[in-house]
Design a protein around this motif. Structure first.
Motif, mmCIF file in Angstrom:
data_model
loop_
_atom_site.group_PDB
_atom_site.id
_atom_site.type_symbol
_atom_site.label_atom_id
_atom_site.label_comp_id
_atom_site.label_asym_id
_atom_site.label_seq_id
_atom_site.Cartn_x
_atom_site.Cartn_y
_atom_site.Cartn_z
ATOM 1 N N GLY A 79 35.901 68.581 14.977
ATOM 2 C CA GLY A 79 37.084 69.177 14.369
ATOM 3 C C GLY A 79 37.776 70.213 15.222
ATOM 4 N N GLN A 80 37.233 70.518 16.413
ATOM 5 C CA GLN A 80 37.825 71.525 17.279
ATOM 6 C C GLN A 80 38.484 70.853 18.478
ATOM 7 O OE1 GLN A 80 37.937 74.872 16.624
ATOM 8 N NE2 GLN A 80 37.038 74.297 14.650
ATOM 9 N N PRO A 81 39.775 71.125 18.714
ATOM 10 C CA PRO A 81 40.453 70.526 19.876
ATOM 11 C C PRO A 81 39.771 70.951 21.180
ATOM 12 C CG PRO A 81 42.034 71.529 18.371
ATOM 13 C CD PRO A 81 40.683 71.967 17.911
ATOM 14 N N LEU A 82 39.576 70.003 22.074
ATOM 15 C CA LEU A 82 38.956 70.302 23.363
ATOM 16 C C LEU A 82 40.007 70.763 24.374
ATOM 17 C CD1 LEU A 82 36.475 67.317 23.885
ATOM 18 C CD2 LEU A 82 35.907 69.668 23.303
ATOM 19 N N SER A 83 39.588 71.644 25.259
ATOM 20 C CA SER A 83 40.438 72.046 26.371
ATOM 21 C C SER A 83 39.554 72.219 27.599
ATOM 22 C CB SER A 83 41.192 73.346 26.046
ATOM 23 O OG SER A 83 40.290 74.391 25.745
ATOM 24 N N PRO A 93 44.929 71.243 27.434
ATOM 25 C CA PRO A 93 44.339 70.471 26.338
ATOM 26 C C PRO A 93 43.771 69.150 26.843
ATOM 27 C CG PRO A 93 46.715 70.281 26.281
ATOM 28 C CD PRO A 93 46.403 71.289 27.359
ATOM 29 N N HIS A 119 46.859 61.309 22.865
ATOM 30 C CA HIS A 119 46.360 62.000 21.680
ATOM 31 C C HIS A 119 45.418 63.132 22.070
ATOM 32 C CE1 HIS A 119 48.037 58.963 18.987
ATOM 33 N NE2 HIS A 119 47.564 58.044 19.821
ATOM 34 N N ARG A 120 45.529 64.239 21.352
ATOM 35 C CA ARG A 120 44.664 65.389 21.596
ATOM 36 C C ARG A 120 43.235 65.066 21.151
ATOM 37 N NH1 ARG A 120 45.380 71.162 21.777
ATOM 38 N NH2 ARG A 120 43.432 71.894 22.724
ATOM 39 N N VAL A 121 42.276 65.320 22.011
ATOM 40 C CA VAL A 121 40.878 65.008 21.728
ATOM 41 C C VAL A 121 40.219 66.214 21.078
ATOM 42 C CG1 VAL A 121 38.661 64.335 22.736
ATOM 43 C CG2 VAL A 121 40.799 63.436 23.681
ATOM 44 N N ALA A 122 39.446 65.938 20.025
ATOM 45 C CA ALA A 122 38.738 67.007 19.329
ATOM 46 C C ALA A 122 37.265 66.641 19.216
ATOM 47 C CB ALA A 122 39.333 67.228 17.939
ATOM 48 N N LEU A 123 36.446 67.658 19.097
ATOM 49 C CA LEU A 123 35.009 67.479 18.904
ATOM 50 C C LEU A 123 34.576 68.362 17.751
ATOM 51 C CD1 LEU A 123 32.370 66.194 19.996
ATOM 52 C CD2 LEU A 123 32.075 68.254 21.396
#
Length: 313
Positions: free
Chosen positions: A225-229, A213, A219-223
């Protein structure tokens, strides 16, 4: 059944041989071979220079696979050796290429052969049939040809390739060593007017490597609304990605600009994610820079030993 002991299939059946490239395989590959032999005429396993898996290779032979051993030379060389062995052994009509960490669905070959037959009937010059999904994730497509989805840049694991494609296009490019080998073959096919098509329902379980992730300041990064991995790879592997991607861009941009730029955009995004979220970003940056430099210079083959040592830290 081994390649050498293969029997002729029914007249209306397509003779398919699976070729699996592997390095230090685990015991789970034996069951994959057992399952595959219910779908194909024979299985060729190519050992790309393993040093500690003699028991696994013995079990693979006992399960019915034909095993080819050779010094470590990369994925393209391993697959080429397996394809040559398959063609010498029982003259297959089609070859299924696989990685050691892939497991095709129980009806994969039946569906892929059916797609090949239907595409041919519709007038498609088929390069190969590719998986529709990898571990539940649908593969990117690139429009439609005669009502069938055209694969964009599919990984080679799960390709069902007519041997006529190899006759027309040639073998996989061994000088790339690893990464971009499937992309280079795909673009050569497209340039010659051969279309890679997606096999509906062709599902492949495939090891995705270490996917992590994207985390920033805990903090989990999202773009959107979708979490990036992102996929974590060692710096030497990233060097090959950057170098071979640059080579492909240099070679094919003028002939296939849309395809090349789309692939370049995906590769750039992957590099940016690595540089943003990997703890060894400094080594990765050096690997990417060295890969771009060598790609622009047209260098192929194995990474220079001194550079490899530096990138391993």
């Amino acid at each position: 059944m081994t390649v050498d002991g293969a029997v002729d299939p029914p007249v209306d059946a397509a003779l398919v041989v699976a070729v699996i490239a592997c390095l230090e395989p685990r015991g789970g590959l034996v069951q994959v071979v057992v399952d595959l032999l219910h779908q194909v005429e024979a299985v060729v396993v190519v050992d790309d220079g393993s040093v500690g898996a003699a028991d696994v290779f013995a079990a693979l032979e006992a399960a019915g696979a034909s095993v080819v051993h050779q010094p470590n030379a990369g994925i393209a060389a391993a697959l080429n050796a397996g394809i040559d062995q398959a063609r010498r052994g029982c003259a297959p009509e089609l070859v299924l290429t696989l990685d050691q960490d892939s497991r095709p669905a129980h009806d994969y070959v039946e569906r892929a052969v059916g797609t090949w037959r239907e595409a041919t009937r519709r007038g498609v010059a088929v390069a190969f049939v590719a998986a529709e999904s990898y571990s539940g994730h649908r593969a990117p497509t690139d429009g439609v040809v005669h009502g069938l989805a055209r694969a964009f840049d599919p990984m080679q694991s799960g390709w069902l390739v007519p041997v006529s494609t190899f006759d027309a296009v040639g073998a996989l490019e061994e000088d790339l060593v690893i990464d971009g080998v499937d992309s280079e073959f795909t673009i050569r096919c497209r340039t010659l007017g051969l279309d890679p098509v997606v096999g509906p329902g062709c599902d492949l379980e495939h090891g995705q490597g270490e996917r992590l992730p994207a985390v920033l300041l805990g903090h989990r990064v999202a773009l959107a609304g979708q979490p990036l991995s992102w996929n974590r790879h060692p710096p030497v592997r990233v060097y090959y990605m950057a170098r071979n991607g640059t080579l492909l861009t240099r070679r094919h941009l003028l002939a296939q600009p849309r395809w090349v730029l789309r692939r370049l955009g995906q590769e750039t995004r992957a590099h940016l994610l690595r540089l943003a979220f990997s703890p060894d970003r400094a080594l990765l940056a050096r690997a990417i820079a060295a890969g771009w430099r060598d790609g622009l210079a047209g260098r192929t083959g194995r990474i220079a030993p001194a550079l490899g040592r530096r990138l391993r830290g």
